[in-house]
Design an enzyme around this catalytic site. Structure first.
Site, PDB file in Angstrom:
ATOM      1  N   CYS A  76       0.835  -1.203   0.000  1.00 36.03           N
ATOM      2  CA  CYS A  76       0.000   0.000   0.000  1.00 36.03           C
ATOM      3  C   CYS A  76       0.871   1.255   0.000  1.00 36.03           C
ATOM      4  CB  CYS A  76      -0.992  -0.057   1.163  1.00 36.03           C
ATOM      5  SG  CYS A  76      -2.434   0.972   0.857  1.00 36.03           S
ATOM      6  N   HIS A 134      -3.678  -4.984   0.503  1.00 31.64           N
ATOM      7  CA  HIS A 134      -3.117  -5.563   1.728  1.00 31.64           C
ATOM      8  C   HIS A 134      -3.208  -7.093   1.705  1.00 31.64           C
ATOM      9  CE1 HIS A 134      -2.489  -1.837   4.010  1.00 31.64           C
ATOM     10  NE2 HIS A 134      -3.544  -1.393   3.335  1.00 31.64           N
ATOM     11  N   GLU A 190      -1.701  -9.182   3.424  1.00 30.73           N
ATOM     12  CA  GLU A 190      -1.591  -9.777   4.765  1.00 30.73           C
ATOM     13  C   GLU A 190      -2.959 -10.081   5.368  1.00 30.73           C
ATOM     14  OE1 GLU A 190      -1.049  -6.647   3.973  1.00 30.73           O
ATOM     15  OE2 GLU A 190      -1.393  -5.243   5.625  1.00 30.73           O
TER      16      GLU A 190
HETATM   17  N1  GLN Z   1      -1.773   6.847   2.869  1.00 30.16           N
HETATM   18  C1  GLN Z   1      -1.936   6.101   1.671  1.00 30.16           C
HETATM   19  C2  GLN Z   1      -3.293   6.305   1.037  1.00 30.16           C
HETATM   20  O1  GLN Z   1      -4.218   6.731   1.686  1.00 30.16           O
HETATM   21  C3  GLN Z   1      -1.700   4.608   1.903  1.00 30.16           C
HETATM   22  C4  GLN Z   1      -2.684   3.971   2.824  1.00 30.16           C
HETATM   23  C5  GLN Z   1      -2.243   2.622   3.341  1.00 30.16           C
HETATM   24  O2  GLN Z   1      -1.071   2.297   3.314  1.00 30.16           O
HETATM   25  N2  GLN Z   1      -3.172   1.833   3.822  1.00 30.16           N
HETATM   26  O3  GLN Z   1      -3.448   6.045  -0.126  1.00 30.16           O
END
Ligand code: GLN
Length: 542
Positions: A380, A514, A516
């Site tokens: 992410c 994600h 995970e």
């Molecule tokens: N801050 C970033 C976004 O909002 C990544 C978010 C995250 O890693 N879950 O896109």
């Protein structure tokens, strides 16, 4: 017939009620029953999405896009049953439902009160979205005696009365502290906690007593006597070396047998626990060890990356190695020369995160992994940092940044205000409320044939869970690909980059989702299995 099991906690917080619920769920499942697990959280936030991960731990995201408590992660990892929006509720959500109904005039002039309106809404939640489950396990967050949990305790008391004792079981999780001076495990805090529960009308039928050593029969007898619980229903929950041993230990203590007997079911034979035995064996007797450096922001509280650390353990289980995690605050890499701390690790992982603080350190960690050819997984925010790093140092876009950090001339990561989910178009605005306005939950992606990503998944069509506001800007694709960073996964409409990789590197992958959140000990996620395998290769090189 659906039966309900309510799990409360007493004495202290952090007793592992979530794990206890998850392990009991897996035991019932191993006996062939269909289970569902739910969490009722007494805090006022509508969901944990707006809470700091260093205070409350990770926000677990479900396929259907709910931001939920991390205990739902335990439930999924132990039972494989996908958690849903309808499996987590908070006081905040209950009150917003009740208040919306009041404004709508649904209460027909009644005075709206905690009893019955709030407690009715809680009971409605407990009953909702249940079909043919044999057992629904409901964990009540917090500790008995907290002001906040009172409406929940009242609601489950009423619920137990309505469905009758043959369909409702109350389990109370407590702690027996060991006092070295007395050389004894103490039962008094448990007695007091049960008294507290009795004062709100709940007599627990079973006690799960956490202890760091075996509970002598005499103490069990004492607890049974004082707490009005049968002695065989005072179950010892002793500390174990790996959480995946918990279902096995509970079974050895007779937990699942007693739960079934409570409901008038005589347990037939043994539950099938070979899966857990195999996992525990692999965790206990690994063939090697690798070290992964996790370069993040919320490293002060290990629970803020709960699913991530579990998924890395699963990657180790798949490869028969122990995965040692080194948590590193990304800010340390902002001082000159600090990247040498990364020299000892076999793989580098930059996890999800929010906000600008520490990002330059993350970018340096990515650069180190790319240049020194150390296996790298960016998740992410970690993928977004990898894209910024490649843009700045490979594609010559020196000003490359994310609009999350303010206006920029080169927004390689930017706010997307519209995107598609299946056939529907979803829209968000820059000034929207923070809660629940991200790209959340399961989205499909298409992978480029022949890419590393497609090889790892063994497929070109995947579905993964998301939780982010910003996206890698597709308009920079050509420039980035020409410099060596390939976009190997995209949303089905080709607009949102989902996976990037560097083919000219032993293992360098960034994912916008994600992975995970979907990894299980009995079904490790392919990205983690592959990443750990690459780290093993790396460890042989150094
Ligand atoms: N801050 C970033 C976004 O909002 C990544 C978010 C995250 O890693 N879950 O896109």
């Amino acid at each position: 017939m659906t039966r309900y099991i309510f799990i409360t906690g007493g004495v202290v917080s952090s007793l592992g009620k979530g794990l206890a619920a998850a392990a009991l769920g897996s035991l019932l499942q191993a006996r062939g029953y269909k289970v569902r697990l739910r969490k009722l959280d007494p805090y006022l936030n509508v969901d944990p999405g707006t809470m700091s991960p260093t205070q409350h731990g990770e926000v677990y995201v479900t396929d259907d896009g709910a931001e939920t408590d991390l205990d739902l992660g335990h439930y999924e990892r132990f039972t494989g049953v996908p958690a849903r929006k309808s499996d987590n509720v908070t006081t905040g959500r209950i009150y917003s439902t009740v208040l919306a109904r009041e404004r709508h005039g649904d209460y027909l002039g009644a005075t709206v009160q905690v009893i019955p309106h709030v407690t009715d809404a809680i009971k409605e939640f407990i009953r909702s979205d249940i079909t043919d489950e044999d057992f629904v396990l409901c964990e009540i967050g917090g500790t008995v005696g907290d002001i906040e949990s009172l409406p929940f305790l009242e609601a489950i008391r009423q619920f137990g009365n309505e469905v009758g004792p043959e369909r409702a079981l109350f389990i109370h999780v407590t702690l027996l502290p060991y006092i070295p001076a007395a050389g004894e495990l103490k039962t008094k805090p448990t007695q007091h906690s049960v008294k507290e529960l009795l004062s709100v009308g709940i007599q627990p039928h079973m006690l799960l007593c956490r202890a760091d050593r075996p509970i002598p029969e005499n103490e069990r007898r004492k607890i049974a006597l004082f707490c009005n619980v049968r002695q065989e229903r005072v179950i010892a929950a002793l500390d174990v070396d790996t959480i995946y041993q918990v279902p096995i230990s509970y079974h050895e203590q007779g937990f699942d047998d007693e739960v079934l007997r409570y409901f008038g079911i005589e347990p037939q034979g043994e539950p099938d626990l070979h899966l857990w035995r195999d996992i525990v064996q692999r965790v206990r007797v690994p063939e090697g060890e690798v070290t992964i450096g996790v370069v993040g922001k919320y490293t002060s509280l290990i629970d803020s990356y709960k699913s991530l650390s579990e998924a890395l353990v699963h990657g180790g289980i798949a490869n028969n190695v122990r995965v040692k995690l080194e948590w590193m605050d990304s800010q340390i890499f902002e001082s000159e020369g600090a990247v040498t701390h990364l020299e000892g690790v076999d793989g580098i992982l930059v996890p999800g995160g929010f906000g600008e603080r520490g990002t330059e350190g993350k970018i340096r960690a990515v650069q180190f992994a790319r240049e020194r050819k150390v296996p790298f997984l960016g998740i992410c925010f970690g993928m977004q940092m990898a894209v910024i790093e490649a843009a700045r140092h490979l594609a010559g876009l020196t000003e490359a940044s994310s609009t999350e950090f303010g206006p920029t001339s080169t927004p390689v990561v930017g706010l997307m205000t519209e995107w598609t989910r299946g056939n529907t178009r979803e829209v968000r605005q820059a000034g929207d409320d923070l809660g629940g306005t991200m790209r959340l939950g399961a989205y499909e992606a298409r992978l480029v044939e022949g890419s590393r990503a497609a090889q790892i998944y063994g497929s070109t069509s995947i579905s993964e869970r998301h939780r982010h506001r910003y996206e890698v800007n597709i308009n920079y694709r050509e420039q980035l690909e020409a410099s060596g960073l390939i976009f190997s996964g995209l949303s089905p409409d080709g607009v949102l980059p989902e996976i990037v990789e560097i083919p000219d590197h032993p293992w360098f992958v960034g994912v916008q989702f994600h992975p995970e959140l979907k990894s299980k000990p009995f079904d490790p996620h392919p990205l983690f299995t592959s990443f750990i395998r690459a780290a093993i290769e790396q460890s042989r090189l150094v």
